[in-house]
Scaffold this motif. Structure first.
Motif, PDB file in Angstrom:
ATOM      1  N   GLN A 181       0.845  -1.182   0.000  1.00  0.00           N
ATOM      2  CA  GLN A 181       0.000   0.000   0.000  1.00  0.00           C
ATOM      3  C   GLN A 181       0.881   1.232   0.000  1.00  0.00           C
ATOM      4  O   GLN A 181       1.954   1.252   0.608  1.00  0.00           O
ATOM      5  CB  GLN A 181      -0.903   0.008   1.233  1.00  0.00           C
ATOM      6  N   GLU A 182       0.441   2.259  -0.680  1.00  0.00           N
ATOM      7  CA  GLU A 182       1.200   3.505  -0.729  1.00  0.00           C
ATOM      8  C   GLU A 182       1.378   4.069   0.675  1.00  0.00           C
ATOM      9  O   GLU A 182       0.470   4.037   1.501  1.00  0.00           O
ATOM     10  CB  GLU A 182       0.457   4.515  -1.602  1.00  0.00           C
ATOM     11  N   ASN A 217       3.603   7.504   2.209  1.00  0.00           N
ATOM     12  CA  ASN A 217       4.524   8.608   1.976  1.00  0.00           C
ATOM     13  C   ASN A 217       4.827   9.314   3.295  1.00  0.00           C
ATOM     14  O   ASN A 217       4.011  10.097   3.779  1.00  0.00           O
ATOM     15  CB  ASN A 217       3.909   9.593   0.977  1.00  0.00           C
ATOM     16  N   ASP A 234       3.915  -1.402   3.623  1.00  0.00           N
ATOM     17  CA  ASP A 234       3.999  -0.201   2.814  1.00  0.00           C
ATOM     18  C   ASP A 234       4.917  -0.427   1.622  1.00  0.00           C
ATOM     19  O   ASP A 234       5.790  -1.294   1.641  1.00  0.00           O
ATOM     20  CB  ASP A 234       4.441   0.999   3.660  1.00  0.00           C
ATOM     21  N   GLU A 235       4.696   0.348   0.590  1.00  0.00           N
ATOM     22  CA  GLU A 235       5.391   0.150  -0.674  1.00  0.00           C
ATOM     23  C   GLU A 235       6.898   0.399  -0.572  1.00  0.00           C
ATOM     24  O   GLU A 235       7.661  -0.033  -1.439  1.00  0.00           O
ATOM     25  CB  GLU A 235       4.816   1.086  -1.735  1.00  0.00           C
TER      26      GLU A 235
END
Length: 371
Positions: A32-33, A35, A311-312
């Motif tokens: 999942q993205e 940031n 996370d990605e």
């Protein structure tokens, strides 16, 4: 030319075989993205000016904000949430946000039932000291009262685990964590009830030790002492809010039914649930030392493939290296702490938790400060 073609075909077959083996052995985590820069911006109040509805179907009791809560006078809110903003950042640790959602389906533990949507039932930040000396499991109770940075709603922190125009569910929860702790989350992993059970069952259960024989209805019963339990039993114990303990000796009637006296266990709350969650995580980490072959380790990784979302930014090699590096940690030395809170009853009778001490002050007091 024929010889060249022969070896060319042989080479292609070997390459194809290697690709097939890699895809068959190596797990393919759902990603999942995530940031961290966006998370920092949201935690600092740099959010979009418009909002969109959440894509999760949350139950009203747990996350929807009633007018009574919103209508609390600003002065009262400021008094309640005076400790909600960390006064300094905490650096020097690699941080992992572990999110256990109560998303479930028909394959989840039958005694827990089926619900629509998902909420953050487990919120734990794992802190690995860059010097290797001090490591922490930091729990944040799901009922901790916060102001959602994006929506400006007053809600429990598990309500921030929701997608909107500020970010996805993990990013918004990480922003809330950053806001109240000063800890920047580097990576996250999430699992649901079914994933929790699968992980434990992949180890053929885990050992749970308790001081008293205890149960909750028919969902679980643990005997005084230590026992190895399945994922379903471990899950029901971890999330139990109505645990009872045995009074006296166990008694069975003439039909073999339990006729014993039971009483509600004192002190069962979000805080005791946090302690159980941390206990189970440490028990799982200790089992890493059981791996003695590549086959056993691959079996574990394949279990994670079906049970976790990561996370990605967390590559497969980084995930594996992180797990193996944890084998060198003295798990008994890991500090298990929780955000300091106190209970509070809202006007409508709902129970929440108020942060009772600024986390920056608390962190310095327990030795959890920038290393």
């Amino acid at each position: 030319m024929k010889i060249l073609n022969k070896y060319t075909y042989l080479f292609l077959i070997l390459v194809l075989s290697a690709v097939i083996v890699i895809f068959a052995i190596l797990p393919r985590f759902e990603k999942q993205e995530f940031n961290p820069d966006k998370v920092s911006n949201v935690s600092e109040g740099a959010v979009p000016t418009t909002t969109i509805a959440s894509d999760n179907n949350f139950e009203e009791e747990n996350v929807e904000i009633t007018p009574e809560i919103i209508d609390i006078e600003k002065s009262e809110i400021e008094k309640l949430l005076i400790n909600n903003i960390a006064t300094k950042d905490i650096d020097g640790y690699k941080s992992y946000l572990l999110i256990g959602s109560d998303e479930r389906d028909e394959n989840s533990s039958e005694s827990r039932g089926f619900v629509e949507g998902q909420r953050a039932d487990v919120i734990i930040v794992g802190l690995i000291d860059n010097t290797g000396n001090n490591n922490y499991l930091l729990s944040i109770p799901r009922d901790t009262l916060i102001i959602n940075i994006c929506t400006e709603n007053l809600e429990r922190i598990n309500g921030s685990y929701s997608k909107n125009n500020c970010g996805n569910n993990a990013e918004n929860l990480a922003a809330a964590v950053k806001n109240i702790t000063g800890i920047r989350v580097d990576h996250f992993a999430s699992f649901n009830f079914e994933g929790f059970e699968n992980i434990i069952n992949s180890f053929n259960g885990i050992e749970i030790c308790v001081d008293n024989t205890q149960k909750e209805g028919y969902s679980f019963e643990l005997q005084k002492g230590c026992q190895v339990v399945t994922g379903s039993t471990a899950l029901n114990w971890v999330v139990s809010r109505n645990t009872e303990i045995l009074v006296g000796e166990k008694i069975l009637d003439e039909n073999g039914e339990d006729a014993s006296e039971w009483k509600k266990m004192d002190g069962v709350s979000d805080l005791s649930r946090n302690e159980r969650q941390q206990y189970v995580i440490l028990q799982l980490l200790k089992r890493l030392n059981d791996f003695q072959s590549l086959a056993e380790f691959n079996n574990f990784i394949n279990t994670l493939e079906d049970s976790f979302i990561i996370d990605e930014n967390l590559t497969l090699s980084n995930a594996i290296n992180t797990l193996w590096n944890l084998k060198d940690i003295n798990f008994s030395s890991i500090e298990r702490v929780s955000i300091p809170t106190s209970p509070y009853e809202l006007e409508d009778g709902r129970q929440v938790l108020i942060i009772s001490e600024n986390f920056s002050t608390y962190a310095e007091r327990i030795g959890l400060s920038s290393s």
